[in-house]
Scaffold this motif. Structure first.
Motif: not given
Length: 385
Positions: A17-23, A128-129, A151-152
């Motif tokens: 389960l991918p979670i964006d750390p910016e959430y 984003s992933y 790419l970042p």
């Protein structure tokens, strides 16, 4: 590290389960709790992003990479779960869409054929992933044995930095029409395009902007770079309908999303689930091997949205909520949403979810959210309270 984590989870027989750390912290914790995740694979500097009672593994710890590194035995079967993607929900909470291995493999095989991807190609992840827009490049490259450039965010969201990168060996990319708009309006774009190895741009995640396509055609000398429009909800595994945007018929492509991939069957149905004639608008419904398993821990919603296919006994059909119609040439024209869901910069957004969040504020009595367009044709959200 993200790709290492994904491949490790899949090879071990698990689903990720991918979670964006910016959430926001609350959303991250909701997804972890709602999914009933046992393990959080993260990086040391992100550990404090959420409260998690399960097992936490910091993937950047060097001591994890000491010991037996022999290849794991294959224990997955084709209908095992590969990953879960959380999408916007009408109730104010996101819902997890379950994607199986055979659906991903089926999609990759269809897209590699459609985009003529070979071992000579090279691509990059430009999103984003946490949602599946970029999975077109991730999985077509991994299953083809070609280079995938990671790419970042600060590089792929800055058009100038991104274009510098595209001058190297990248041959195909997938981006949102919003990012496409920023790229084609950059200084020196014509020289960069003509000097690069780029041969294909896949546009997905939201409706294309005809004005941008016309601008692109002016700088795309000799029709060197092809454009593909890519449509599909997460429930259909990344995408399900595509078309090459023809330069000479540009005006026709304003709302045309194309034809189904080889692993997909598309139906345009009325309220009684009856097939509609060419030119008559109805709900776009999807069937085939690209269909997801349903919604994680939501059997009632799965049953409501994934119905039995009335035309193929034993098969399921997903009701997209999109309004569409067949054109005489076999293409599908997208005509908007039946409900209040919109897509902006590739993100699938339920307007009701934002309204519910606004109404939690003690000083807001009523709220309504709508999507609007600026003078360039780019969508944005507007809230009235």
């Amino acid at each position: 590290e993200m790709i290492v984590g994904i491949m490790g989870i899949i090879k071990a027989g698990g689903a990720y389960l991918p979670i964006d750390p910016e959430y926001p912290k609350e959303r991250i914790e909701y997804m972890l709790e709602d999914s009933k995740a046992d393990i959080l694979l993260t990086q040391t500097h992100l550990v404090d992003k959420s409260e998690f009672s399960g097992n936490i593994i910091e993937i950047d710890r060097e001591d994890l990479y000491v010991g037996d590194s022999s290849n794991l035995e294959k224990i997955n079967i084709s209908n095992d779960l590969a990953y879960v993607i959380y999408t916007s929900g009408t109730t104010g909470n996101a819902k997890g869409v379950m994607i199986m291995h055979f659906s991903v493999v089926s999609y990759c095989n269809c897209m590699k054929e459609k985009a003529s991807i070979t071992v000579e190609d090279e691509t990059a992840l430009l999103s984003s992933y946490s949602f599946d827009l970029g999975y077109t490049t991730v999985f077509t490259s991994l299953t083809s044995g070609i280079a995938l450039n990671i790419l970042p965010e600060d590089k792929y969201k800055d058009p100038k930095k991104l274009l510098e990168y595209l001058e190297d060996d990248i041959t195909y990319i997938k981006i949102t029409p919003s990012l496409f708009n920023l790229i084609i309006n950059c200084e020196d774009i014509e020289r960069i395009f003509n000097n690069s190895k780029l041969r294909l741009i896949i546009l997905g995640g939201e409706s294309i902007n005809i004005k941008d396509i016309k601008q692109f055609n002016l700088i795309n000398k000799g029709n060197k770079i092809k454009l593909m429009n890519h449509y599909g909800p997460t429930e259909s595994t990344i995408g399900c309908v595509t078309t090459m945007i023809k330069k000479e018929r540009i005006e026709e492509f304003k709302n045309v999303i194309g034809k189904p991939l080889n692993n997909i069957k598309v139906y345009i149905l009325d309220k009684n689930k009856k097939n509609l004639a060419i030119g008559v608008s109805g709900e776009l419904c999807i069937s085939g091997t690209g269909l997801s398993r349903g919604y994680l821990n939501r059997p009632e919603l799965t049953e409501e949205k994934f119905i039995q296919n009335p035309y193929e006994p034993g098969e399921r059909m997903y009701k997209t909520g999109d309004l569409a119609r067949w054109l005489p040439d076999g293409n599908i024209e997208f005509m908007g949403r039946i409900d209040h869901q919109v897509k902006i910069r590739g993100f699938r957004i339920e307007l009701g979810e934002i309204e519910n969040q606004l109404l939690k504020h003690e000083e807001i009595k009523e709220a309504v959210v709508i999507d609007r367009e600026d003078i360039e044709g780019n969508k944005y959200l507007c809230a009235y309270v």
